[in-house]
Every structure is written in structure tokens, then in C-alpha cells.
Scaffold this motif. Sequence first.
Motif, PDB file in Angstrom:
ATOM      1  N   THR A  49       0.862  -1.181   0.000  1.00 50.20           N
ATOM      2  CA  THR A  49       0.000   0.000   0.000  1.00 50.20           C
ATOM      3  C   THR A  49       0.897   1.229   0.000  1.00 50.20           C
ATOM      4  O   THR A  49       2.082   1.147   0.350  1.00 50.20           O
ATOM      5  CB  THR A  49      -0.938  -0.001   1.218  1.00 50.20           C
ATOM      6  OG1 THR A  49      -1.922   1.021   1.062  1.00 50.20           O
ATOM      7  CG2 THR A  49      -0.175   0.258   2.510  1.00 50.20           C
ATOM      8  N   ASP A  50       0.356   2.352  -0.393  1.00 52.88           N
ATOM      9  CA  ASP A  50       1.147   3.590  -0.352  1.00 52.88           C
ATOM     10  C   ASP A  50       1.149   4.182   1.048  1.00 52.88           C
ATOM     11  O   ASP A  50       2.197   4.554   1.569  1.00 52.88           O
ATOM     12  CB  ASP A  50       0.588   4.603  -1.365  1.00 52.88           C
ATOM     13  CG  ASP A  50       0.823   4.183  -2.793  1.00 52.88           C
ATOM     14  OD1 ASP A  50       1.999   4.073  -3.191  1.00 52.88           O
ATOM     15  OD2 ASP A  50      -0.159   3.923  -3.507  1.00 52.88           O
ATOM     16  N   LEU A  68      -8.045  10.301   0.375  1.00 54.20           N
ATOM     17  CA  LEU A  68      -8.842   9.723  -0.708  1.00 54.20           C
ATOM     18  C   LEU A  68      -9.617  10.770  -1.488  1.00 54.20           C
ATOM     19  O   LEU A  68      -9.965  10.556  -2.656  1.00 54.20           O
ATOM     20  CB  LEU A  68      -9.801   8.673  -0.135  1.00 54.20           C
ATOM     21  CG  LEU A  68      -9.130   7.409   0.410  1.00 54.20           C
ATOM     22  CD1 LEU A  68     -10.116   6.585   1.229  1.00 54.20           C
ATOM     23  CD2 LEU A  68      -8.546   6.567  -0.721  1.00 54.20           C
ATOM     24  N   SER A  74      -4.831  10.987  -6.138  1.00 58.10           N
ATOM     25  CA  SER A  74      -5.826  10.085  -6.714  1.00 58.10           C
ATOM     26  C   SER A  74      -5.269   8.708  -7.049  1.00 58.10           C
ATOM     27  O   SER A  74      -6.024   7.738  -7.167  1.00 58.10           O
ATOM     28  CB  SER A  74      -6.434  10.708  -7.971  1.00 58.10           C
ATOM     29  OG  SER A  74      -5.414  10.985  -8.931  1.00 58.10           O
ATOM     30  N   GLY A  75      -3.963   8.587  -7.198  1.00 61.74           N
ATOM     31  CA  GLY A  75      -3.392   7.294  -7.539  1.00 61.74           C
ATOM     32  C   GLY A  75      -2.906   6.503  -6.344  1.00 61.74           C
ATOM     33  O   GLY A  75      -2.453   5.361  -6.489  1.00 61.74           O
ATOM     34  N   ARG A  77      -2.780   4.264  -2.979  1.00 64.04           N
ATOM     35  CA  ARG A  77      -3.519   3.211  -2.279  1.00 64.04           C
ATOM     36  C   ARG A  77      -3.442   3.481  -0.774  1.00 64.04           C
ATOM     37  O   ARG A  77      -2.372   3.804  -0.247  1.00 64.04           O
ATOM     38  CB  ARG A  77      -2.908   1.851  -2.598  1.00 64.04           C
ATOM     39  CG  ARG A  77      -3.030   1.433  -4.064  1.00 64.04           C
ATOM     40  CD  ARG A  77      -2.006   0.374  -4.408  1.00 64.04           C
ATOM     41  NE  ARG A  77      -0.635   0.895  -4.284  1.00 64.04           N
ATOM     42  CZ  ARG A  77       0.465   0.192  -4.538  1.00 64.04           C
ATOM     43  NH1 ARG A  77       0.365  -1.077  -4.916  1.00 64.04           N
ATOM     44  NH2 ARG A  77       1.660   0.730  -4.403  1.00 64.04           N
ATOM     45  N   THR A  79      -4.614   2.045   3.152  1.00 65.26           N
ATOM     46  CA  THR A  79      -5.070   0.900   3.941  1.00 65.26           C
ATOM     47  C   THR A  79      -5.166   1.298   5.408  1.00 65.26           C
ATOM     48  O   THR A  79      -4.206   1.827   5.970  1.00 65.26           O
ATOM     49  CB  THR A  79      -4.095  -0.286   3.814  1.00 65.26           C
ATOM     50  OG1 THR A  79      -3.959  -0.639   2.436  1.00 65.26           O
ATOM     51  CG2 THR A  79      -4.598  -1.484   4.605  1.00 65.26           C
ATOM     52  N   HIS A 232     -14.259   4.225  -3.164  1.00 69.40           N
ATOM     53  CA  HIS A 232     -12.847   4.079  -3.558  1.00 69.40           C
ATOM     54  C   HIS A 232     -12.433   2.610  -3.620  1.00 69.40           C
ATOM     55  O   HIS A 232     -11.357   2.243  -3.138  1.00 69.40           O
ATOM     56  CB  HIS A 232     -11.954   4.859  -2.593  1.00 69.40           C
ATOM     57  CG  HIS A 232     -12.273   6.319  -2.524  1.00 69.40           C
ATOM     58  ND1 HIS A 232     -11.880   7.222  -3.483  1.00 69.40           N
ATOM     59  CD2 HIS A 232     -12.995   7.026  -1.609  1.00 69.40           C
ATOM     60  CE1 HIS A 232     -12.313   8.426  -3.158  1.00 69.40           C
ATOM     61  NE2 HIS A 232     -12.996   8.338  -2.040  1.00 69.40           N
ATOM     62  N   GLY A 234     -10.831  -0.647  -4.780  1.00 65.28           N
ATOM     63  CA  GLY A 234      -9.597  -0.883  -5.519  1.00 65.28           C
ATOM     64  C   GLY A 234      -8.406  -0.108  -4.995  1.00 65.28           C
ATOM     65  O   GLY A 234      -7.264  -0.492  -5.255  1.00 65.28           O
ATOM     66  N   ARG A 235      -8.673   0.984  -4.238  1.00 66.51           N
ATOM     67  CA  ARG A 235      -7.533   1.739  -3.702  1.00 66.51           C
ATOM     68  C   ARG A 235      -7.646   1.991  -2.207  1.00 66.51           C
ATOM     69  O   ARG A 235      -6.723   2.517  -1.600  1.00 66.51           O
ATOM     70  CB  ARG A 235      -7.350   3.065  -4.437  1.00 66.51           C
ATOM     71  CG  ARG A 235      -8.522   4.033  -4.373  1.00 66.51           C
ATOM     72  CD  ARG A 235      -8.238   5.282  -5.191  1.00 66.51           C
ATOM     73  NE  ARG A 235      -7.213   6.107  -4.593  1.00 66.51           N
ATOM     74  CZ  ARG A 235      -7.411   7.361  -4.166  1.00 66.51           C
ATOM     75  NH1 ARG A 235      -8.605   7.924  -4.286  1.00 66.51           N
ATOM     76  NH2 ARG A 235      -6.438   8.048  -3.649  1.00 66.51           N
TER      77      ARG A 235
END
Length: 491
Positions: A49-50, A68, A74-75, A77, A79, A232, A234-235
Motif C-alpha cells: 500500500t502507499d 482519498l 488520486s493514484g 492506495r 489501507t 474508492h 480498488g484503492r
Amino acid sequence: MDPHSLTQQFKDRLCLTAGLPSINPTSSAWQDPPAPIATAQSEVLPSVTDIAIIGSGITGTSVAHTILNNPQASGLRVTILEARNACSGATGRNGGHLISDTCGHFEHLVNALGIDETVKILRFSEANIADLKTLVAQLDDAERKAIELREVNATTTVTDANVLDGVRRSLKMMQDAVDKTSLKYNVVEDQNVLKNKYKYRSGLAVFEQEGAVALWPYRLITILQKRLLDAHKGRFTLETSTPVTSITHNEDASEYEPGYLLHTPRGIVSARKVIHCTNGYLSHLIPSLTGKLYPLRGTMSVQDPGSSFPKLGHLYSWTKMHAGSYDPETRCLTTGLYYAQQNANTGEIFIGGESQEVENLLTSNDSAVAASASRHISSIVPEIYLDADDAKTKKVWSGIMGFTADGLPMAGNLSRLSTGRTGSGEWIAAGFNGHGMDKCWLTGQAVAKMALGEAVPSWFPESFLISEERLKACTVDVAAAGIVGLFTGST
């Protein structure tokens, strides 16, 4: 120093590092029934994850919400890692108030921080309340009905002359310094108002705060989390029952690589950045903060005040303040602060307050309620309210708050010296000293912006920022003296 003195008892407890959240916490009435996403988790834990956010209360949710919804991120991730069910910590266990504590402490804050910073904290606290009101207003009808937000006059009965004098001085100092506030503050010294309007049994005066809020905080945060999960996919993931047991860092990783390894029973998550939103549990993963940011176990309950007590929860919330005390025979510390709201529909009173032994107060274990704390809170409603002699306790639970040695939240980038790790991508938003609801949301926003590389927001109090200099000053001695002063009125 006498090893059995109250201060020494505090020091002994403050030196204990927090544990992980208890596997079987006491049952909070706010979390009954559990939210649909209470046990949300991915079938397979994301390996990368980012941004990893540890903690799923109001602060962690604010961080996720901010990132988010930021077009520049926007790109990324995101968690959230939660040791238990969603919002199972302090946000799902507190008193359900959106009340500013700044005006009543204005004089103390000015003496410690200066007038400009104190005014900034006041504005910040009020802005948190306004932002959350606006956020709830934007939800749909069913969501707003579930959250039960209502604007109330938050009242505090003051029973000690010295405490009342301090409140008067703080109010005057604030009025002299600030032309206009979004909340309306006032001291009323009319026994008819105190008893017949607000139903207090006793007190010298009532401190009013018009425009405050009472609500169902657990439902607010889990509703927001559900919206983020839906919007959101997927991310963003919310990983409940996933305690972070340790963190390591690959010193060869660049800032653009997921160099942090978050170890959990479900596997390892690699992350570029880590944001700690675990409040009283924070020293578990950052042991250097032991004693500087420490856990304190509070006691909450829901009680039926009896058929003679009117339904006033749509109009008021209640607080009782008196000087704290320590009884060396029972070893119980009574804080002298009780906070209550009434469910506007059922008439039940949600009320919290402390009288328990030091070892039961300074702990990160919310799997129990001390017998002394349970007895005390179960007897307090008739002592505070008129027409509540037939009150019956329905449920009592505990929750862990995060307190700091200097009494201010801690937010910002953690140094390598603090974390003991090679990376510089760890952030903190914690230590709200029992008043998180009027500070957490915007603190989460501010830290999220900082973690994304933006400047510290101009509206964020500088005194909340963490630094090595500040941490050096937050000693165990300072923390112990602060607790003694906070809960017993002495220094």
C-alpha cells in the motif's frame, strides 16, 4: 520520595509501555448493534500500500477521508489497519460530545502558550465542531437519523468556588481577546436556572456553551468508512482484526518505495508511509514515547434515570465539575469530572466519570471495568440530577484515551530518533487528552496534508506539532505532576 506516594504511583504506571488493544474489550452500548462494516477486511491482506493508517477511529478515518478525496493523491492506495472491529477504540466508547474545552482552560493555555496560540486553539476547536456538523448535514436522511446529531446547550455545573473563579477569569480573558466566537459561552449564577431548567441537584453556577453537539459517534465514523469503501474500491481497504505487532524499515528503500514492513498475524504489509492514529496505544509501536504519550482508562455507562426525569436530550448536555481527590485508604482517585448526554428518543443517559485505583486508571487494558469504577459511576446519576432518584444502570464499559505529558495533542512527522527506525515516513496524530472529538477530525486532515508533502496548514496550532525539543521536555516527572494537578487540583 516516599515510594507509596501518589506521584510515585503515577510514575510507576507511566513507565509501562502500552500493549495491543485487548482481544475481548468490554461491551460498549454505542457499538450495539455492530455496524455492517464492523468486521470488514479483504479476503487476502494487501501486500503493498502507499499509505498505511493504523487505527480506525475518528482520527484514522479523517486521515483516510482527506487523502482519498485529495485530487493530487488520486493514484495512492490507502489501507487502514485495525486490531479489532472497526471503530472499536475510544471513538466507539466515549461520551458522544462535540464540546470545546478551550474556553474553560483559556487562562491556563495563555500562561503556557501565549494569547495568540490560545486563540488559535480556540478557533481550531470550534472549527472541528463546525466541520463535523457540515459533514453530517451532507449525509442522507437515514444516515443522519442514525447518527442522531443535535445541537445542544452544553452545560457545566461548577461546585467549587476556586474552580468557578478560574472559569470566570478564563471567560473574561477570552472575551477580551476574541471579538466573535462560533459557540456562545456564558456563566449563569441563578439557582432557578441551575435546578429547574437544567435539573442539577447542586452547584454554584452553570457554565453554558451554546452550539455544542451530542451525537452517536460510532455510527458517524462507521457510516463514513462505509462511504469511503464504496467510493474508492480498488484503492482503499479497511482491514479489521489485523493488529500491527511490529514495524521494520528497509534502509535501502527510497522514499518512493514501500520500505516499511508492517507485521500482522495475517501477513506483512509493505507501505511507503505510516500514519499512527492509535492514541493511547501508541507507545506499543513507538516505545520511545512511553510516559510522554500514555494510556488512561475511562469509564462510561448508560443509565435509565427513571420515569420522573424529563426528556431533555434534544436541548442540553451536562457536565459536573468539582475538585478531585485521593483517598489513601481505598487508594481511589476521584477526578471530579462527569460528562453526560441523554438520548433524545429513549431518555437514557450516557454518563462517564472516574473514581478508581491508579493502576486501574493508567492502563491500556479495556477488557475490564474496575469494581470501584463501576460502583461509583452506577451511583452518580441521583447525585448529579434532580428527579433521578430511581436511576438504574443498564451497562458499564471502559475505553482507552491518550494523554500527553504537556496536555497537548501530538501531531506531525516522527523523527528517526523517536521511531528507532531508518525511515522518515512515519507520522502521528494522537494524544487528545480526553477531548478528541473537538480536535481529531482537523488534526487528521492536517497530518494527512503534511504526509502528502503539503505545508503545515496555517489554521493548525503550532503547539500541537511534535518535535525532539518538545519530546525532551515531556518527561515522566512532568507527566506525573500534570496528572496530580489535573485530577487532584494540586501541583
